[in-house]
Write an enzyme that holds these catalytic residues in place. Sequence first.
Site, mmCIF file in Angstrom:
data_model
loop_
_atom_site.group_PDB
_atom_site.id
_atom_site.type_symbol
_atom_site.label_atom_id
_atom_site.label_comp_id
_atom_site.label_asym_id
_atom_site.label_seq_id
_atom_site.Cartn_x
_atom_site.Cartn_y
_atom_site.Cartn_z
ATOM 1 N N ASN A 136 -22.830 29.193 15.690
ATOM 2 C CA ASN A 136 -22.477 28.368 16.855
ATOM 3 C C ASN A 136 -21.344 27.385 16.544
ATOM 4 O O ASN A 136 -21.070 26.481 17.316
ATOM 5 C CB ASN A 136 -23.719 27.607 17.362
ATOM 6 C CG ASN A 136 -24.255 26.590 16.357
ATOM 7 O OD1 ASN A 136 -23.692 26.418 15.273
ATOM 8 N ND2 ASN A 136 -25.337 25.920 16.706
ATOM 9 N N GLU A 143 -24.003 19.793 14.937
ATOM 10 C CA GLU A 143 -24.261 20.814 15.945
ATOM 11 C C GLU A 143 -23.370 20.617 17.176
ATOM 12 O O GLU A 143 -22.928 19.490 17.454
ATOM 13 C CB GLU A 143 -25.728 20.716 16.384
ATOM 14 C CG GLU A 143 -26.737 21.046 15.287
ATOM 15 C CD GLU A 143 -26.962 22.551 15.118
ATOM 16 O OE1 GLU A 143 -25.991 23.325 15.193
ATOM 17 O OE2 GLU A 143 -28.121 22.936 14.889
#
Length: 244
Positions: A136, A143
């Site tokens: 990702n 993140e």
Amino acid sequence: MKIIVTETYRELSIKAASLIAEEIKRCKNLVLGLATGSTPEGMYAELVNFYRAGNINFSGVVTFNLDEYVSLEPGHPQSYHYFMRRHLFDHVNLAPENVNIPSGCAADLESECHAYDAKIEQAGGIGLQVLGIGANGHIGFNEPDSSLKVHTHCVNLTEETVAANSRFFETPDQVPRRAVTMGVGSIMKAAKIILLASGSGKADAIRQTTKGVVTTSVPASILQVHRDVTLIVDREAAAQRCLL
Ligand code: GLP
């Protein structure tokens, strides 16, 4: 951003280890930022080979790891402390006092994060930072989100990352949901960065990291504005890359 495309994972690992060895030859007191995950395992194996062959000397090197799971003790087989001992620290002449990994078990994690950043500063900042990349686009455990944190901090892992990392645990329930990670500021302050990516599962993340757009939804895309980044990617991971 310099992009080196290798035919094989082995070639990628040797290239990455060689860049580190060259940097240590140039600067014997190198402050080296280290990453975990399966991608750098081959690079660590090559570094150990170089050390055994007498081609690298870690005695003056100081290391700082990117991240650690919250709540895993250093002796836990899936902790990043354990990973680093198994793949590198137990096999080379790094001085134990020169090795730094954030604790995921400190009673006061916020103070631990501040202290970690202070220690990096005291060491003079990171000279060469090694990075892997999540599918990702995460770097360290930064993140995708609406904003990115500059400093070392605690983070809630995305379901995608928990699922990806569950392959290292017996069951997905055992994967910690939180981690301590260097922020993108600590990473971007490194004088040099090398990012490793292998396999088709990383191809889209590499495309997004090289396409000329910086977005917090792909944290690695910020590397495009760093002045000395080398991507070392195998053919599968490079398949969709954009040529900048
Ligand atoms: C973890 C680590 C990252 C690493 C990523 C990719 O989440 N925190 O630093 O880059 O996994 O790991 P792998 O190389 O196993 O795909």
